[in-house]
Design an enzyme around this catalytic site. Sequence first.
Site, PDB file in Angstrom:
ATOM      1  N   HIS A 117       0.839  -1.206   0.000  1.00 22.66           N
ATOM      2  CA  HIS A 117       0.000   0.000   0.000  1.00 22.66           C
ATOM      3  C   HIS A 117       0.871   1.251   0.000  1.00 22.66           C
ATOM      4  O   HIS A 117       2.054   1.191   0.315  1.00 22.66           O
ATOM      5  CB  HIS A 117      -0.912   0.035   1.240  1.00 22.66           C
ATOM      6  CG  HIS A 117      -2.111  -0.858   1.129  1.00 22.66           C
ATOM      7  ND1 HIS A 117      -2.061  -2.192   1.489  1.00 22.66           N
ATOM      8  CD2 HIS A 117      -3.383  -0.629   0.685  1.00 22.66           C
ATOM      9  CE1 HIS A 117      -3.252  -2.739   1.281  1.00 22.66           C
ATOM     10  NE2 HIS A 117      -4.069  -1.818   0.791  1.00 22.66           N
ATOM     11  N   LYS A 147      -0.463   4.805   4.566  1.00 17.43           N
ATOM     12  CA  LYS A 147      -1.395   3.895   5.245  1.00 17.43           C
ATOM     13  C   LYS A 147      -0.938   3.690   6.692  1.00 17.43           C
ATOM     14  O   LYS A 147       0.243   3.456   6.946  1.00 17.43           O
ATOM     15  CB  LYS A 147      -1.471   2.555   4.501  1.00 17.43           C
ATOM     16  CG  LYS A 147      -2.484   1.604   5.129  1.00 17.43           C
ATOM     17  CD  LYS A 147      -2.840   0.454   4.210  1.00 17.43           C
ATOM     18  CE  LYS A 147      -3.826  -0.513   4.845  1.00 17.43           C
ATOM     19  NZ  LYS A 147      -5.128   0.100   5.189  1.00 17.43           N
TER      20      LYS A 147
HETATM   21  P1  NAD Z   1      -6.795   9.464   4.858  1.00 16.09           P
HETATM   22  O1  NAD Z   1      -5.696   9.571   5.858  1.00 16.09           O
HETATM   23  O2  NAD Z   1      -6.590  10.085   3.507  1.00 16.09           O
HETATM   24  O3  NAD Z   1      -8.151  10.045   5.465  1.00 16.09           O
HETATM   25  C1  NAD Z   1      -8.536   9.833   6.803  1.00 16.09           C
HETATM   26  C2  NAD Z   1      -9.576  10.876   7.178  1.00 16.09           C
HETATM   27  O4  NAD Z   1      -9.973  10.630   8.520  1.00 16.09           O
HETATM   28  C3  NAD Z   1      -9.028  12.305   7.115  1.00 16.09           C
HETATM   29  O5  NAD Z   1     -10.024  13.153   6.616  1.00 16.09           O
HETATM   30  C4  NAD Z   1      -8.710  12.601   8.576  1.00 16.09           C
HETATM   31  O6  NAD Z   1      -8.841  14.008   8.883  1.00 16.09           O
HETATM   32  C5  NAD Z   1      -9.767  11.796   9.303  1.00 16.09           C
HETATM   33  N1  NAD Z   1      -9.341  11.432  10.679  1.00 16.09           N
HETATM   34  C6  NAD Z   1     -10.040  11.663  11.806  1.00 16.09           C
HETATM   35  N2  NAD Z   1      -9.388  11.228  12.875  1.00 16.09           N
HETATM   36  C7  NAD Z   1      -8.229  10.699  12.435  1.00 16.09           C
HETATM   37  C8  NAD Z   1      -7.116  10.076  13.090  1.00 16.09           C
HETATM   38  N3  NAD Z   1      -7.102   9.906  14.416  1.00 16.09           N
HETATM   39  N4  NAD Z   1      -6.098   9.645  12.322  1.00 16.09           N
HETATM   40  C9  NAD Z   1      -6.125   9.746  10.978  1.00 16.09           C
HETATM   41  N5  NAD Z   1      -7.167  10.340  10.290  1.00 16.09           N
HETATM   42  C10 NAD Z   1      -8.199  10.804  11.020  1.00 16.09           C
HETATM   43  O7  NAD Z   1      -7.070   7.891   4.711  1.00 16.09           O
HETATM   44  P2  NAD Z   1      -7.828   7.115   3.533  1.00 16.09           P
HETATM   45  O8  NAD Z   1      -6.835   6.579   2.564  1.00 16.09           O
HETATM   46  O9  NAD Z   1      -8.964   7.939   3.040  1.00 16.09           O
HETATM   47  O10 NAD Z   1      -8.383   5.845   4.352  1.00 16.09           O
HETATM   48  C11 NAD Z   1      -9.307   5.997   5.433  1.00 16.09           C
HETATM   49  C12 NAD Z   1      -9.641   4.622   6.002  1.00 16.09           C
HETATM   50  O11 NAD Z   1     -10.292   3.825   5.003  1.00 16.09           O
HETATM   51  C13 NAD Z   1      -8.405   3.800   6.423  1.00 16.09           C
HETATM   52  O12 NAD Z   1      -8.733   3.055   7.593  1.00 16.09           O
HETATM   53  C14 NAD Z   1      -8.166   2.857   5.249  1.00 16.09           C
HETATM   54  O13 NAD Z   1      -7.486   1.673   5.606  1.00 16.09           O
HETATM   55  C15 NAD Z   1      -9.597   2.574   4.851  1.00 16.09           C
HETATM   56  N6  NAD Z   1      -9.806   2.113   3.468  1.00 16.09           N
HETATM   57  C16 NAD Z   1     -10.769   1.166   3.296  1.00 16.09           C
HETATM   58  C17 NAD Z   1     -11.088   0.700   2.032  1.00 16.09           C
HETATM   59  C18 NAD Z   1     -12.217  -0.287   1.870  1.00 16.09           C
HETATM   60  O14 NAD Z   1     -12.532  -0.714   0.734  1.00 16.09           O
HETATM   61  N7  NAD Z   1     -12.877  -0.686   2.952  1.00 16.09           N
HETATM   62  C19 NAD Z   1     -10.411   1.219   0.915  1.00 16.09           C
HETATM   63  C20 NAD Z   1      -9.427   2.202   1.119  1.00 16.09           C
HETATM   64  C21 NAD Z   1      -9.150   2.648   2.411  1.00 16.09           C
END
Ligand code: NAD
Length: 264
Positions: free
Chosen positions: A153, A157
């Site tokens: 990834h 991540k």
């Molecule tokens: P990202 O870091 O780009 O976004 C995270 C968002 O959450 C941000 O807007 C951030 O401000 C907010 N947030 C609030 N509290 C937080 C904290 N304590 N730490 C970090 N961020 C916080 O991440 P992303 O790539 O958008 O992924 C978000 C989640 O979705 C992750 O857990 C990732 O593993 C998961 N994900 C799941 C799938 C799926 O198909 N289920 C696909 C991609 C990502």
Amino acid sequence: MSGPLIRLVVSGATGRMGRTVGLLAAEDRAFELIGGIDREGAPPGDGPAGRITELADAAELIRAADVLIDFSAPAFLGELLTRHGGALAKTAIVVGTTGLRTEEESLLMEASRRSAVVTAANFSLGVALVADLVERAAAVLGDGFDVEIVEAHHRRKEDAPSGTALLLGQSVAKGRGADLSSVRRDGRSGRPGARPEGEIGFHALRGGDIVGDHHVHFIGDHERIEITHRASDRSLFAAGALRAARWAAGQDPGRYTVKDVLGL
Ligand code: NAD
């Protein structure tokens, strides 16, 4: 689509996934994107969900939503469920956040008594299929084939191994009739000794902008089988989450997975 629009709120709205969900929802005539929620200090204003509401002020917005899609972080999801349990009572919840701990899992179980709750470590149809293939391969090949799961990834991540790698590990364990927690091995270093039969190894690569690769290796004495899934664009997951949201709106309270959504 005819009929009323599904009122949608995105949690983690300024993140990579939250923005992608917002962009797709804004183009989808099934949805009315009514707002986004994020943590204090998240970049304000210009996201596809419009003005971002901080968690503390989000009760009214949540109450107005038919479905909330969450792609944030475990702690944020936990706080959302704790603070806004009452406001969420009539809102279906679709959770894509990975790395959930027992706290968040039990809050989701509690929420599922009042609302439809769909959770998926991976919203792609391809991964749902790969999970089925892997379970079948594990059942056929048995413990004589060593299983190693390698995932890759992007550098930002936060959790490892990925939720999808664990999901695939669960599928291997299920195919073998084993309990993943007792055969799981996260990486190796030093002198871990000879590999025990039945172990399921997990290895995580992090770098650049990789959206998500998963390789399941079945390694026998004279042959190897590799089953691979590569995601090349995160809109794949966002589209899956929106499909889950359409399915969850109006669904009875309960805990559901992507298999329920896809009718698998
Ligand atoms: P990202 O870091 O780009 O976004 C995270 C968002 O959450 C941000 O807007 C951030 O401000 C907010 N947030 C609030 N509290 C937080 C904290 N304590 N730490 C970090 N961020 C916080 O991440 P992303 O790539 O958008 O992924 C978000 C989640 O979705 C992750 O857990 C990732 O593993 C998961 N994900 C799941 C799938 C799926 O198909 N289920 C696909 C991609 C990502």
